[in-house]
Design a protein around this motif. Structure first.
Motif, mmCIF file in Angstrom:
data_model
loop_
_atom_site.group_PDB
_atom_site.id
_atom_site.type_symbol
_atom_site.label_atom_id
_atom_site.label_comp_id
_atom_site.label_asym_id
_atom_site.label_seq_id
_atom_site.Cartn_x
_atom_site.Cartn_y
_atom_site.Cartn_z
ATOM 1 N N ALA A 1 50.642 55.328 90.649
ATOM 2 C CA ALA A 1 51.572 54.655 89.743
ATOM 3 C C ALA A 1 52.999 55.164 89.899
ATOM 4 N N GLN A 2 53.174 56.448 90.162
ATOM 5 C CA GLN A 2 54.515 57.016 90.301
ATOM 6 C C GLN A 2 55.249 56.463 91.516
ATOM 7 N N LEU B 1 55.398 48.510 88.361
ATOM 8 C CA LEU B 1 54.965 49.540 87.422
ATOM 9 C C LEU B 1 54.840 48.983 86.010
ATOM 10 N N GLU B 2 55.681 48.045 85.655
ATOM 11 C CA GLU B 2 55.633 47.453 84.321
ATOM 12 C C GLU B 2 54.268 46.831 84.036
ATOM 13 N N VAL C 1 51.403 47.652 85.385
ATOM 14 C CA VAL C 1 50.433 48.743 85.265
ATOM 15 C C VAL C 1 50.554 49.393 83.888
ATOM 16 N N GLU C 2 51.771 49.605 83.431
ATOM 17 C CA GLU C 2 51.983 50.200 82.110
ATOM 18 C C GLU C 2 51.423 49.304 81.013
ATOM 19 N N GLU C 3 51.615 47.989 81.135
ATOM 20 C CA GLU C 3 51.094 47.057 80.132
ATOM 21 C C GLU C 3 49.566 47.073 80.116
ATOM 22 N N LEU D 1 47.614 49.554 81.075
ATOM 23 C CA LEU D 1 47.194 50.847 80.530
ATOM 24 C C LEU D 1 47.358 50.876 79.010
ATOM 25 N N ALA D 2 48.438 50.316 78.506
ATOM 26 C CA ALA D 2 48.650 50.256 77.056
ATOM 27 C C ALA D 2 47.560 49.421 76.388
#
Length: 99
Positions: free
Chosen positions: A36-37, A44-45, A47-49, A51-52
């Motif tokens: 992810a980094q 990445l956005e 992936v963040e969504e 994961l959230a």
């Protein structure tokens, strides 16, 4: 012996290392963070969504209450459970796709 050539990464490509380049001692979570980094901001956005949403689905607000757990235990222990008539189910929810 042929050398392994890896593609050159640029700012416009995903610069995540292939799975075989990760340290074999890394946990799955460490591999995920490493992956992810290296993602570009626009990827990445997403992936963040995701994961959230996963974290939210595991929150306490989706857990069964003590009363609900007791009801589940009671129903699971019933040696002769009763089920709704298939016609009643079809009337309430519609017919299954296979019908």
């Amino acid at each position: 012996m042929m050398a392994l050539r890896l593609p050159a990464f640029t700012e416009n490509t995903i610069s995540c290392a292939p799975f075989f380049l990760y340290d074999r001692g890394m946990t799955s979570l460490e591999k995920f963070f490493s992956f992810a980094q290296r993602l570009p901001a626009d990827q990445l956005e997403a992936v963040e969504e995701a994961l959230a949403a996963l974290m939210d689905s595991m929150s306490e607000r989706f857990s069964f209450s003590a009363r609900e757990l007791a009801e589940i235990d009671r129903r699971a222990a019933d040696p002769a459970p009763e089920f709704s008539d298939p016609d009643d189910i079809a009337r309430i929810f519609g017919h299954p796709f296979s019908a």
